[in-house]
Write a protein that holds these residues in place. Structure first.
Motif, PDB file in Angstrom:
ATOM      1  N   LYS A 102       0.828  -1.154   0.155  1.00  0.00           N
ATOM      2  CA  LYS A 102      -0.190   0.015  -0.160  1.00  0.00           C
ATOM      3  C   LYS A 102       0.843   1.385  -0.028  1.00  0.00           C
ATOM      4  O   LYS A 102       0.670   2.264  -0.594  1.00  0.00           O
ATOM      5  CB  LYS A 102      -0.825  -0.022   1.196  1.00  0.00           C
ATOM      6  CG  LYS A 102      -2.080  -1.114   1.336  1.00  0.00           C
ATOM      7  CD  LYS A 102      -2.917  -0.911   2.311  1.00  0.00           C
ATOM      8  CE  LYS A 102      -2.321  -1.275   3.579  1.00  0.00           C
ATOM      9  NZ  LYS A 102      -3.195  -1.227   4.719  1.00  0.00           N
ATOM     10  N   ALA A 103       2.098   1.244   0.585  1.00  0.00           N
ATOM     11  CA  ALA A 103       2.884   2.356   0.695  1.00  0.00           C
ATOM     12  C   ALA A 103       3.714   2.582  -0.597  1.00  0.00           C
ATOM     13  O   ALA A 103       4.818   2.104  -0.791  1.00  0.00           O
ATOM     14  CB  ALA A 103       4.117   2.179   1.912  1.00  0.00           C
ATOM     15  N   GLN A 104       3.197   3.292  -1.447  1.00  0.00           N
ATOM     16  CA  GLN A 104       3.776   3.597  -2.925  1.00  0.00           C
ATOM     17  C   GLN A 104       3.715   4.867  -3.024  1.00  0.00           C
ATOM     18  O   GLN A 104       2.610   5.649  -3.512  1.00  0.00           O
ATOM     19  CB  GLN A 104       3.035   2.834  -4.113  1.00  0.00           C
ATOM     20  CG  GLN A 104       3.213   1.254  -3.681  1.00  0.00           C
ATOM     21  CD  GLN A 104       4.689   0.701  -3.957  1.00  0.00           C
ATOM     22  OE1 GLN A 104       5.282   1.391  -4.492  1.00  0.00           O
ATOM     23  NE2 GLN A 104       4.877  -0.402  -3.128  1.00  0.00           N
ATOM     24  N   SER A 131       3.476   9.233   2.006  1.00  0.00           N
ATOM     25  CA  SER A 131       3.581   8.691   3.446  1.00  0.00           C
ATOM     26  C   SER A 131       2.484   7.930   4.044  1.00  0.00           C
ATOM     27  O   SER A 131       1.410   8.351   3.573  1.00  0.00           O
ATOM     28  CB  SER A 131       4.015  10.252   4.479  1.00  0.00           C
ATOM     29  OG  SER A 131       4.940  10.915   3.657  1.00  0.00           O
ATOM     30  N   LEU A 132       2.921   7.022   4.651  1.00  0.00           N
ATOM     31  CA  LEU A 132       1.746   6.150   5.247  1.00  0.00           C
ATOM     32  C   LEU A 132       2.323   5.705   6.659  1.00  0.00           C
ATOM     33  O   LEU A 132       3.686   5.328   6.930  1.00  0.00           O
ATOM     34  CB  LEU A 132       1.745   4.905   4.524  1.00  0.00           C
ATOM     35  CG  LEU A 132       0.426   3.929   4.730  1.00  0.00           C
ATOM     36  CD1 LEU A 132      -0.790   4.564   4.593  1.00  0.00           C
ATOM     37  CD2 LEU A 132       0.585   2.591   3.750  1.00  0.00           C
ATOM     38  N   GLN A 133       1.547   5.536   7.582  1.00  0.00           N
ATOM     39  CA  GLN A 133       1.689   4.969   8.871  1.00  0.00           C
ATOM     40  C   GLN A 133       0.640   4.183   9.319  1.00  0.00           C
ATOM     41  O   GLN A 133      -0.702   4.411   9.177  1.00  0.00           O
ATOM     42  CB  GLN A 133       1.638   6.081  10.058  1.00  0.00           C
ATOM     43  CG  GLN A 133       1.946   5.717  11.483  1.00  0.00           C
ATOM     44  CD  GLN A 133       2.274   6.697  12.381  1.00  0.00           C
ATOM     45  OE1 GLN A 133       2.492   8.054  11.919  1.00  0.00           O
ATOM     46  NE2 GLN A 133       2.567   6.346  13.303  1.00  0.00           N
ATOM     47  N   GLU A 134       0.672   2.889   9.700  1.00  0.00           N
ATOM     48  CA  GLU A 134      -0.227   1.944  10.069  1.00  0.00           C
ATOM     49  C   GLU A 134       0.436   1.098  11.316  1.00  0.00           C
ATOM     50  O   GLU A 134       1.444   0.763  11.207  1.00  0.00           O
ATOM     51  CB  GLU A 134      -0.417   1.204   8.749  1.00  0.00           C
ATOM     52  CG  GLU A 134      -1.715   0.290   8.907  1.00  0.00           C
ATOM     53  CD  GLU A 134      -1.993  -0.508   7.641  1.00  0.00           C
ATOM     54  OE1 GLU A 134      -1.903  -1.711   7.584  1.00  0.00           O
ATOM     55  OE2 GLU A 134      -2.285   0.306   6.659  1.00  0.00           O
ATOM     56  N   TRP A 156       6.039   4.586   6.627  1.00  0.00           N
ATOM     57  CA  TRP A 156       6.546   4.877   5.150  1.00  0.00           C
ATOM     58  C   TRP A 156       6.816   6.229   4.742  1.00  0.00           C
ATOM     59  O   TRP A 156       5.862   7.164   5.075  1.00  0.00           O
ATOM     60  CB  TRP A 156       5.732   4.157   4.214  1.00  0.00           C
ATOM     61  CG  TRP A 156       6.204   4.450   2.674  1.00  0.00           C
ATOM     62  CD1 TRP A 156       6.069   5.341   2.127  1.00  0.00           C
ATOM     63  CD2 TRP A 156       7.305   3.443   2.171  1.00  0.00           C
ATOM     64  NE1 TRP A 156       6.647   5.410   0.646  1.00  0.00           N
ATOM     65  CE2 TRP A 156       7.347   4.092   0.872  1.00  0.00           C
ATOM     66  CE3 TRP A 156       7.908   2.095   2.239  1.00  0.00           C
ATOM     67  CZ2 TRP A 156       8.212   3.277  -0.171  1.00  0.00           C
ATOM     68  CZ3 TRP A 156       8.536   1.496   1.382  1.00  0.00           C
ATOM     69  CH2 TRP A 156       8.699   2.247   0.301  1.00  0.00           C
TER      70      TRP A 156
END
Length: 222
Positions: free
Chosen positions: A193-195, A198-201, A219
Motif C-alpha cells: 500500500k505504501a507507494q 507517506s503512510l503510517q499504520e 513509510w
C-alpha cells in the motif's frame, strides 16, 4: 515530529521525552527532549560524496587531456616529469591528497602546486563528509526502532541493527524477499500500500495464539 530541511532536501525529525531513571528531576525542572534525525541526512551526505567523486574524476580527466596536449609541444626532457604528473593524478582520483612531485622546471612546478592545492581541498571535503556520514550511521544504528533506507528499485541501501533482527534483511536485498515469509505478511501488505505517499499504520504480527505483537510501521518517501 516536524519536517526540517538540509539544503534543498526535506527530512523528518522525531522528538520524544527522555526520562533519566538514575536521577531525581524536580517537577519544576524543564523536561528533557530527545531529537532524532531520520534518513534524509544520510542520503544527502551520500549524494554529496558521489558528486564529489564525479567532480574529482572530471578534474582528473581534464588535467590528463591538458597534459597530453602540452606534452606534444614540450621538449623531450619534459616527457618523464609529465608522465609522473599523469600517474599522480590517477593516485589523486584514488584518494591521494597530493601528487608528491617536485619538478625543477618552473612551469611544471606551478602546475604541480595547483594540482596539489586542488587535491588537498577535495581530500579535506571527502574526509569531512565521511565523518558526518559515520555519525549519522551511528545515530540511526542505535535507534530503538527498525530503520531501513531503500533505493528506487526497492533494494536496501542501509538498515540498522533492529531492522536486521526484526526482518532478517541485509543490505542489497530487495524487500520482495519478505514475501516468502508468512510471519511477515502484515508487513508486506503494508509495503504494497505504501507507494509514493507517506503512510503510517499499526499491524499485528504473530500466530494469533497469544504471541501477537503490534508493530507501528511508517513509510516516508524522500
Amino acid at each position: 515530529s516536524r519536517t526540517s530541511r538540509v539544503g534543498n532536501l526535506s527530512y523528518l525529525e522525531i522528538y520524544a521525552p527522555l526520562v533519566m531513571e538514575e536521577r531525581s528531576v524536580a517537577s519544576s525542572a524543564a523536561p528533557l527532549i530527545l531529537s532524532t534525525p531520520l534518513l534524509a541526512q544520510e542520503q544527502e551526505i551520500t549524494a554529496q560524496l558521489e558528486k564529489l567523486a564525479q567532480q574529482s574524476l572530471l578534474v582528473t580527466a581534464s588535467i590528463f587531456l591538458l597534459l597530453l596536449a602540452a606534452g606534444a609541444s614540450l621538449a623531450k626532457s619534459f616527457t618523464r616529469p609529465l608522465m609522473e604528473i599523469v600517474e599522480g593524478t590517477d593516485r589523486i582520483a584514488g584518494g591521494a591528497s597530493a601528487l608528491g612531485l617536485h619538478p625543477r622546471e618552473p612551469e611544471l612546478l606551478s602546475l604541480v602546486q595547483a594540482i596539489d592545492d586542488m587535491a588537498s581541498r577535495i581530500a579535506a571535503g571527502r574526509q569531512e563528509l565521511l565523518r558526518e556520514k559515520r555519525v549519522v550511521e551511528e545515530v540511526v544504528d542505535n535507534i530503538a526502532a527498525g530503520v531501513i533506507s531503500l533505493n528506487a528499485d526497492g533494494r536496501v541501501l542501509m538498515r540498522n541493527r533492529v531492522a536486521a533482527q526484526l526482518l532478517g534483511i541485509e543490505i542489497g536485498e530487495s524487500l520482495s524477499s519478505l514475501n516468502d515469509r508468512a510471519d511477515l505478511e502484515p508487513v508486506t501488505q503494508f509495503l504494497a500500500k505504501a507507494q509514493g505517499e507517506s503512510l503510517q499504520e499499526t499491524v499485528r504480527r504473530g500466530s494469533g495464539e497469544g504471541d501477537e505483537k503490534e508493530w507501528s510501521l511508517v513509510w516516508v518517501p524522500v
